[in-house]
Design a protein around this motif. Structure first.
Motif, short mmCIF file in Angstrom:
data_model
loop_
_atom_site.label_atom_id
_atom_site.label_comp_id
_atom_site.label_asym_id
_atom_site.label_seq_id
_atom_site.Cartn_x
_atom_site.Cartn_y
_atom_site.Cartn_z
N LYS A 156 -5.37 24.13 -10.38
CA LYS A 156 -4.86 23.52 -9.14
C LYS A 156 -5.88 22.54 -8.58
O LYS A 156 -7.03 22.90 -8.35
N ALA A 157 -5.41 21.31 -8.36
CA ALA A 157 -6.29 20.29 -7.77
C ALA A 157 -5.62 19.70 -6.54
O ALA A 157 -4.39 19.69 -6.44
N ILE A 158 -6.43 19.24 -5.63
CA ILE A 158 -5.93 18.53 -4.45
C ILE A 158 -6.35 17.07 -4.58
O ILE A 158 -7.52 16.79 -4.89
N MET A 159 -5.40 16.18 -4.33
CA MET A 159 -5.69 14.77 -4.62
C MET A 159 -5.29 13.87 -3.44
O MET A 159 -4.23 14.03 -2.86
N ASP A 160 -6.17 12.91 -3.11
CA ASP A 160 -5.81 11.81 -2.23
C ASP A 160 -5.62 10.58 -3.11
O ASP A 160 -6.42 10.36 -4.03
N VAL A 161 -4.60 9.81 -2.82
CA VAL A 161 -4.29 8.63 -3.63
C VAL A 161 -4.06 7.43 -2.73
O VAL A 161 -3.41 7.55 -1.71
N GLU A 162 -4.60 6.29 -3.13
CA GLU A 162 -4.25 5.05 -2.46
C GLU A 162 -3.96 4.03 -3.56
O GLU A 162 -4.78 3.85 -4.46
N ARG B 287 0.83 -1.20 0.00
CA ARG B 287 0.00 0.00 0.00
C ARG B 287 0.88 1.27 0.00
O ARG B 287 1.83 1.36 0.76
N VAL B 288 0.51 2.18 -0.88
CA VAL B 288 1.15 3.50 -0.91
C VAL B 288 0.01 4.51 -0.88
O VAL B 288 -0.92 4.40 -1.67
N ALA B 289 0.07 5.46 0.04
CA ALA B 289 -1.05 6.41 0.12
C ALA B 289 -0.52 7.83 0.34
O ALA B 289 0.48 8.03 1.03
N TYR B 290 -1.19 8.76 -0.27
CA TYR B 290 -0.88 10.19 -0.09
C TYR B 290 -2.19 10.91 0.15
O TYR B 290 -3.20 10.59 -0.46
N GLU B 291 -2.12 11.92 1.00
CA GLU B 291 -3.32 12.73 1.21
C GLU B 291 -3.02 14.19 0.92
O GLU B 291 -1.95 14.69 1.26
N GLY B 292 -3.98 14.84 0.31
CA GLY B 292 -3.88 16.28 0.10
C GLY B 292 -2.72 16.71 -0.78
O GLY B 292 -2.11 17.76 -0.54
#
Ligand code: FRU
Length: 500
Positions: free
Chosen positions: A489-495, A356-361
């Motif tokens: 400009k976009a804000i992205m959460d990724v999993e 699992r790799v996750a990023y928020e904001g």
């Protein structure tokens, strides 16, 4: 011994010998990871999707000898989790008078006496029609087996032109989907052409799956969606009667349907008196490019799960030259909410996730590549919103299967809430459909996508599964870069997970 016993069937023996001799030469690295692909040669429709002795069985339209459509056999695979499949020997070959030109699509059931019942369409070419076109006869047949070997019933066909309603064609009468009701009565639905040459779905019932009686016309196309309706399946889900069909020869309709072979869900209620569907809503099942011939089963824990052929007839030569051709979609769990069909990757896929790799904001402005977010067999979830209220980004791209000049894309445009998939630069060398677009049905300011990539495919599920888009790609599986791009400009959460 009947001639249809596998050990006595020259054609089935030849198919089994061919697949045993050559299929092992295809390296696992050149096959899909979490999708069922043809063992060798050609695959089309899913057939006989069923549970037998505690395992999932999935058969398929199969021409083992070449990667193009030909005299249809049934290929066969089993799985414990709906995600990883093991190939079994071919199950049926076109070796009887009534199916000499093809063992066409059908379905399967586990019988109370422990046998696995297959019901399929037998195709036999019968000469010429008065206008010179070739004529055929399509009849319904059964076979019994033990999960590996199947024997055709001596009294086949069990359902033929003598049981057609007035005016229906004996040349377009196929793809039985069989089920058993709570009282133990068998039913099946079949695709048919009515006297006006328009598709209709016929329903029959039987006490023993051998003698069948006409129940009614479940649904009529009346010239609305394409011509012939193939591969019907019907079931009750979340209180609604659902009918899935695959119409041929569609005309495009906005973003809902494209031309050619399409898929259609009809949702409503059943008028039991006339055995007809009272339609309340219709929709495309998938808004992508490669999706046809759906079939469902009911899991023991009560989930309605659908697979489809992850391909489209008009693009079948893409990927030619390989020793195998054709894949199934990932099985999808279905629901009906507010009169709409929802689909979501079967939950068993979660056990195939690793790393699992996750990023928020994450702020995305222009191009963005994230450490650890790459791969060709991945389960990738995104939530994307504008960075500033009132100052929305205009376009957001996910690019995958990238290297050098190669890439495929998913693009969301906020202005018209359209989602586009595009494989123009995937390495295609054929003038075939390269992109497809749909308009998001629900959008609360956050774009939510779940993307399943496998070596030769991409399936994207929107929101909670109210829309899905599917396409195949032939890009070299080692091209595994994934990037994001926002115009604005976009804000992205990724999993992201790797799928193994
Ligand atoms: C659908 C279909 C079916 C038929 C089978 C033949 O894709 O045309 O109607 O049974 O494929 O391979």
């Amino acid at each position: 011994m009947a001639t249809s016993d596998y050990s006595d069937s020259v054609k089935l023996y030849a198919a089994r010998r061919h697949e045993a001799q050559f299929s092992g030469n295809i390296p696992a690295s050149e096959r899909p990871v979490v999708h069922l692909g043809s063992r060798i040669g050609w695959m089309n429709d899913p057939n006989g999707f069923s549970i037998y002795k505690g395992q999932y069985h999935l058969f398929y339209q199969y021409h083992p000898f070449e990667s193009v459509w030909g005299p249809m056999h049934w290929g066969h695979a089993v799985s414990d989790d709906l995600v990883h499949w093991e190939h079994l020997p071919a199950a049926l070959a076109p070796d009887e008078r009534y199916d000499s030109s093809g063992v066409f699509s059908g379905s399967a059931l586990e019988l109370a006496d422990g046998r696995h019942l297959l019901m399929y369409t037998g195709l036999a070419m019968t000469g010429r029609n008065p206008d010179g076109t070739s004529a055929n006869r399509q009849v319904q047949c059964i076979a019994y087996g033990d999960g590996v070997d199947y024997k055709k019933y001596d009294g086949n066909p069990v359902l033929d032109e003598s049981q057609l309603p007035e005016g229906a064609s004996a040349q377009d009468f196929r793809d039985p989907k069989i089920w058993m009701d709570e009282k133990g009565t068998f039913h099946c639905v079949l695709g048919s052409l009515d006297a006006d040459g328009s598709g209709q779905i016929l329903q029959y019932r039987s006490v023993n799956a051998i003698s069948w009686e006409f129940e009614g016309v479940l649904a009529s196309n009346n010239g609305r969606y394409g011509v012939m309706w193939e591969c019907p399946d019907t079931f009750v889900l979340d209180g609604k009667q659902v009918l899935l069909v695959s119409p041929q020869d569609m005309l495009p309709e906005g973003n809902e349907f494209m031309s050619g072979n399409g898929t259609l869900a009809l949702i409503g209620s059943l008028d039991e008196g006339t055995c007809s569907l009272v339609e309340e809503a219709t929709q495309a099942i998938d808004y992508g490019i490669d999706f046809y011939a759906t079939q469902t089963l009911l899991t023991t824990d009560g989930r309605r799960v659908m697979v489809a052929w992850m391909q489209n007839w008009d693009t079948t030569f893409v990927g030619g030259g390989r020793p195998w051709f054709g894949q199934m979609t990932l099985p999808r769990e279905l629901h009906v909410r507010d009169g709409r069909l929802y689909q979501w990757p079967v939950r068993e896929i979660e056990a195939a996730r690793r790393n699992r790799v996750a990023y928020e904001g994450v702020m995305v402005e222009g191009l963005c590549e994230l450490d650890g977010v790459r791969g060709r067999c991945v389960d990738l979830s995104l939530a994307v919103r504008s960075a500033d209220e009132g100052d929305s980004y205009s376009e957001f791209f996910v690019r995958f299967a990238q290297r050098g000049r190669y890439r495929s894309t998913i693009c969301f445009r906020t202005k018209d809430r359209s989602l586009m998939i595009n494989r123009k630069h995937s390495g295609l060398r054929r003038a075939v459909v390269k992109d497809r677009k749909c308009k998001l049905l629900s959008y609360d300011g956050t774009l939510r996508l779940r993307i399943i990539l496998d070596r030769y495919s991409m399936e994207v599920f929107v929101g909670e599964g109210e829309q899905a888009m599917t396409m195949t790609i032939t890009t070299d599986p080692s091209f595994d870069t994934i990037t994001f791009y926002a115009e604005g400009k976009a804000i992205m959460d990724v999993e992201k997970y790797d799928l193994v």
